[in-house]
Design a protein around this motif. Structure first.
Motif, short mmCIF file in Angstrom:
data_model
loop_
_atom_site.label_atom_id
_atom_site.label_comp_id
_atom_site.label_asym_id
_atom_site.label_seq_id
_atom_site.Cartn_x
_atom_site.Cartn_y
_atom_site.Cartn_z
N ALA A 143 36.00 -20.57 -28.03
CA ALA A 143 36.84 -20.82 -26.86
C ALA A 143 38.29 -20.42 -27.15
O ALA A 143 38.98 -19.85 -26.28
N LEU A 144 38.76 -20.70 -28.35
CA LEU A 144 40.12 -20.31 -28.72
C LEU A 144 40.29 -18.80 -28.68
O LEU A 144 41.22 -18.27 -28.05
N TRP A 145 39.40 -18.06 -29.35
CA TRP A 145 39.57 -16.61 -29.45
C TRP A 145 39.31 -15.92 -28.13
O TRP A 145 39.90 -14.86 -27.84
N GLN A 146 38.47 -16.49 -27.27
CA GLN A 146 38.30 -15.94 -25.93
C GLN A 146 39.61 -16.04 -25.15
O GLN A 146 39.97 -15.11 -24.42
N GLU A 147 40.32 -17.14 -25.31
CA GLU A 147 41.62 -17.26 -24.63
C GLU A 147 42.64 -16.30 -25.22
O GLU A 147 43.41 -15.66 -24.49
N LEU A 148 42.64 -16.15 -26.55
CA LEU A 148 43.59 -15.25 -27.19
C LEU A 148 43.33 -13.78 -26.83
O LEU A 148 44.23 -12.95 -26.92
N ALA A 149 42.10 -13.47 -26.42
CA ALA A 149 41.78 -12.09 -26.03
C ALA A 149 42.56 -11.65 -24.80
O ALA A 149 42.76 -10.45 -24.58
N ALA A 206 41.96 -11.44 -21.59
CA ALA A 206 41.25 -10.53 -20.70
C ALA A 206 40.29 -11.31 -19.82
O ALA A 206 39.62 -12.23 -20.30
N PRO A 207 40.20 -10.97 -18.55
CA PRO A 207 39.25 -11.65 -17.67
C PRO A 207 37.82 -11.48 -18.20
O PRO A 207 37.43 -10.41 -18.65
N GLY A 208 37.08 -12.57 -18.18
CA GLY A 208 35.69 -12.49 -18.61
C GLY A 208 35.50 -12.38 -20.10
O GLY A 208 34.40 -12.02 -20.55
N VAL A 237 32.98 -5.84 -25.97
CA VAL A 237 34.17 -4.99 -26.17
C VAL A 237 34.95 -4.96 -24.87
O VAL A 237 34.43 -4.54 -23.83
N LEU A 238 36.20 -5.40 -24.92
CA LEU A 238 37.03 -5.51 -23.73
C LEU A 238 38.29 -4.68 -23.86
O LEU A 238 38.85 -4.54 -24.96
N VAL A 239 38.77 -4.14 -22.75
CA VAL A 239 40.08 -3.50 -22.71
C VAL A 239 41.10 -4.61 -22.45
O VAL A 239 41.07 -5.26 -21.40
N ALA A 246 30.26 -11.46 -31.97
CA ALA A 246 31.62 -10.95 -32.11
C ALA A 246 32.23 -10.61 -30.76
O ALA A 246 31.53 -10.31 -29.79
N LEU A 247 33.55 -10.64 -30.74
CA LEU A 247 34.36 -10.24 -29.60
C LEU A 247 35.36 -9.21 -30.10
O LEU A 247 36.00 -9.40 -31.14
N ILE A 248 35.48 -8.10 -29.37
CA ILE A 248 36.37 -7.00 -29.77
C ILE A 248 37.28 -6.67 -28.60
O ILE A 248 36.81 -6.52 -27.46
N THR A 249 38.58 -6.53 -28.87
CA THR A 249 39.51 -6.06 -27.85
C THR A 249 40.10 -4.73 -28.28
O THR A 249 40.36 -4.51 -29.46
N ALA A 250 40.34 -3.87 -27.29
CA ALA A 250 40.92 -2.55 -27.53
C ALA A 250 42.07 -2.34 -26.55
O ALA A 250 42.05 -2.87 -25.43
N PRO A 251 43.07 -1.55 -26.94
CA PRO A 251 44.25 -1.41 -26.07
C PRO A 251 44.05 -0.50 -24.87
O PRO A 251 44.79 -0.60 -23.89
N THR A 252 43.06 0.41 -24.92
CA THR A 252 42.85 1.37 -23.84
C THR A 252 41.36 1.55 -23.58
O THR A 252 40.52 1.20 -24.41
N ASP A 253 41.04 2.13 -22.42
CA ASP A 253 39.64 2.45 -22.11
C ASP A 253 39.07 3.42 -23.13
O ASP A 253 37.90 3.28 -23.53
N ARG A 254 39.85 4.39 -23.53
CA ARG A 254 39.37 5.38 -24.49
C ARG A 254 39.00 4.71 -25.81
O ARG A 254 37.94 4.99 -26.39
N ALA A 255 39.86 3.82 -26.29
CA ALA A 255 39.58 3.13 -27.55
C ALA A 255 38.36 2.23 -27.42
O ALA A 255 37.52 2.15 -28.32
#
Length: 241
Positions: free
Chosen positions: A12-18, A20-22, A33-35, A56-65
């Motif tokens: 729950a913590l890391w989902q909030e830190l992400a 990003a919606p959803g 993997v979320l933008v 795992a949860l992964i965030t990326a700065p752009t759609d391409r990444a």
């Protein structure tokens, strides 16, 4: 089967830190993997990977990444997702930070600090003795500790007037206490970090917070385990090439 409470709270913590919606953790072999350009899972413009439990949860700065990450990393085990060598073999990588191990401590799991005759006292974060300790430790160790960012009282062990070990925590979202611990270079290996960290952890628990210990150095991980922290996750930051 009910989810482990520590895993549930950590996710729950890391989902909030992400930021990003959803935001949600995926399933084994299929990380989410979320933008998320504003994600706190990694420095700005980096890819952030956080594994908690078996997902795992992964965030990326752009759609391409994000598309590149999905193509390269889907199908990997959770452990492989936070292994720098594995990720660098599959993605064009300019730099990595980590992995750091994520440990959490349940309300009734804190273990004693061990036998010691040294008293632990509390100081405000801006105290001159703490500034002196940060300077003595040097930029690398001081930055790794995070001690300059604490928002709690700082619990210290002194040698005369000198502060030789200190621990406090930064209040993170989801009622999380992010522990920060530092020992003077010439005072390490004597159990002082464990003593200071015990006091800071007890303070966090009394405030109803979830203590979090994020560590890369083996010595730091040993202190956390000795106090009862349980390692349930890993974090890796990747700067795309």
């Amino acid at each position: 089967m009910p989810m482990d409470p520590l895993v549930s709270r950590a996710r729950a913590l890391w989902q909030e830190l992400a930021a990003a919606p959803g935001a949600a953790f995926g399933t084994p072999g299929r990380p989410k993997v979320l933008v998320a350009p504003d994600s706190a899972l990694a420095p700005p413009s980096w890819v952030g990977v956080v594994a908690v439990g078996d997902a795992a949860l992964i965030t990326a700065p752009t759609d391409r990444a994000a598309n590149s990450v999905r193509s390269a990393l889907t199908g990997l085990t959770t452990a492989a997702l936070t292994d720098p060598a594995t990720v660098a073999r599959l993605l064009p990588v300019a730099d990595t930070l980590g992995p750091a191990v994520l440990g959490y401590l349940a309300q009734d799991a804190l273990r004693p600090a061990g036998r010691t005759a040294t008293l632990t006292t509390a100081l405000p974060p801006e105290h001159a003795g703490l500034r002196a300790l940060l300077a003595e430790a040097g930029p690398s160790d001081a930055g790794e500790s995070g001690l300059a960012d604490v928002t709690s009282p700082v619990f210290v062990v002194r040698r005369g007037a000198e502060v030789v070990a200190a621990a406090g925590y930064e209040h993170w979202p989801r009622d999380t206490a992010h522990l920060c611990v530092l020992t003077a270079p010439d005072a390490r290996g004597r159990g002082l970090a464990r003593q200071a960290a015990y006091a800071a952890t007890a303070h966090a628990l009394a405030a109803g917070l979830l203590p979090q210990w994020r560590a890369r150095p083996p010595a730091s991980r040993r202190v956390a385990r000795a106090l009862g922290y349980r390692e349930v996750g890993r974090q890796l930051s990747v700067r795309p090439a």
